[in-house]
Design a protein around this motif. Sequence first.
Motif, PDB file in Angstrom:
ATOM      1  N   ALA A 146     -37.961  34.674   4.876  1.00  0.00           N
ATOM      2  CA  ALA A 146     -38.877  35.375   3.973  1.00  0.00           C
ATOM      3  C   ALA A 146     -40.042  34.486   3.553  1.00  0.00           C
ATOM      4  O   ALA A 146     -41.153  34.964   3.349  1.00  0.00           O
ATOM      5  N   GLU A 147     -39.769  33.190   3.422  1.00  0.00           N
ATOM      6  CA  GLU A 147     -40.798  32.243   2.981  1.00  0.00           C
ATOM      7  C   GLU A 147     -41.400  31.460   4.145  1.00  0.00           C
ATOM      8  O   GLU A 147     -42.173  30.528   3.929  1.00  0.00           O
ATOM      9  N   TRP A 148     -41.040  31.810   5.366  1.00  0.00           N
ATOM     10  CA  TRP A 148     -41.596  31.196   6.577  1.00  0.00           C
ATOM     11  C   TRP A 148     -41.407  29.674   6.588  1.00  0.00           C
ATOM     12  O   TRP A 148     -42.291  28.919   7.007  1.00  0.00           O
ATOM     13  N   ARG A 149     -40.210  29.227   6.158  1.00  0.00           N
ATOM     14  CA  ARG A 149     -39.933  27.791   6.048  1.00  0.00           C
ATOM     15  C   ARG A 149     -39.004  27.293   7.157  1.00  0.00           C
ATOM     16  O   ARG A 149     -38.433  26.219   7.043  1.00  0.00           O
ATOM     17  N   TYR A 150     -38.866  28.040   8.227  1.00  0.00           N
ATOM     18  CA  TYR A 150     -37.903  27.681   9.257  1.00  0.00           C
ATOM     19  C   TYR A 150     -38.297  26.392   9.986  1.00  0.00           C
ATOM     20  O   TYR A 150     -39.467  26.092  10.189  1.00  0.00           O
ATOM     21  N   GLU A 151     -37.256  25.670  10.367  1.00  0.00           N
ATOM     22  CA  GLU A 151     -37.411  24.427  11.130  1.00  0.00           C
ATOM     23  C   GLU A 151     -36.554  24.501  12.384  1.00  0.00           C
ATOM     24  O   GLU A 151     -35.687  25.374  12.517  1.00  0.00           O
TER      25      GLU A 151
END
Length: 483
Positions: A93-98
């Motif tokens: 949802a917060e586009w914080r993927y790694e």
Amino acid sequence: MKLISNITFLLLVLLASCSKKIEIKPEYQLDGSSPLATIKEADNVLTGAYDGFQTGDYYRSSGPSGAYSVVPDIMGDDLIETKESLGNYQTQAEWRYESIEDDVQATWLGAWNIISGVNIILRDIDNIASQDPKAANRIKGQALAIRAHVHFDLLRYFGESLDGNSTNRGIPYVTKFDVTAKPGRSTVKESYEKILADLAEAATILSGELDKPINTDDNKTRIDWLVVKAIQARVNLYAGQWQAAADAATAVINQVELSSIDDFPSIWNDQSLEEVLWSVSFENLQDGVVYDNVFFARGNRSTYRPAQGLTALYDQANDVRYSTYMANVGTLNDIVRTPRLVVIKHLGKGTATDGVVNWKAYRVAEMYLIRAEANFRLNKETEALNDLNELREHRIDGFTGGAETGNALLTAIMTERRKELAFEGHRFFDFKRWNKTPINRCASNTDTPSTICSLDPDSRAWAWPIPFNETIVNPNIQQNDDY
């Protein structure tokens, strides 16, 4: 195959029983080292490939990912995290993927496991086709279509662009089962070409003589010729190949009607298959696992609510989609809460509220929207408006045909696409294919724990990172920029 990060490939073949319940005991296990000896074995492997779509790595939203069901809407602007959330899907949802995220790796591996299964079929099917040529055609055509569909879904997430002519990095396109392979990435343009080549071959094969129908009027759980045409329409739309998209959509529209306003709600609780092309089967396996959806999950916890920017688009009194997709709900499953607007589109079969419901992967309504958008791009505004009005008349009671032209017509098509396909896994990808149109959900962000609500066109997050484990074992695969 290094694309599955040195994990031993194991295909559990799930056989459907005569009843509507799915048996969970596999008939045998397959590691791909020996060729398939019979048509029956090939058919069983095909069943195992379809089973891959039911996992949490694909359409099942209560698993680790739900990448192609709930996540694209959570990453767009149609859903807002609520205070009932326990933080699930917050990374997306917060586009914080790694690259080290479990959900990223699960999405990657789940897709490649399906591809590995159908590549075993395609490796061996021609050698055993003489046993039953018509059955071989039925199996081979589906295997090709599955391979194309899954590669396309990988491209939507991991490709750096969705422009059909882009030379940016796309995905590896794997056509052979080889556990030692270390393939590099094709360009986006090359990826599209390979996807469409598989679909063209599948369409040819499945239009020929088969041993039995793939789908029936009361069962749409597999990919037949009509579904292949629907996939072609979607892929060509993304690639910007407008005439091909319109032609493929027309092939479907000519054979499948839109549902009536009265019948439309029954699609979503599996009481009707009107306008459904491919409905991925989900049943309660009675194994202690509930295949619920994260929008309105088991236990009456609504983790993501419909965004105000979406709900305001509907004629709430006359548009059947509004009352079918969402409702003010308080007490459910013996849990008492204050009534609030929640997503009910995937609530359950019949009157059930357990979240066990088939996933509608392709519907004819999408084909009307694809053809309308494609015809607009081809300067065929009359045809585009006709399709748009046809869809609106089948959804909005008392609708009077619109007369939009120019940019107003394009806006109307995009708006109708948002309203029709809400909560079906399209929204983020639409933003991405529209040249990374900025996402801004801040205006509807009044009750979410998060303060991160906008995604700019230059963000790295438009493409998911290649999983870290993959880049370690496969030196030929390049990571997306800025990860």
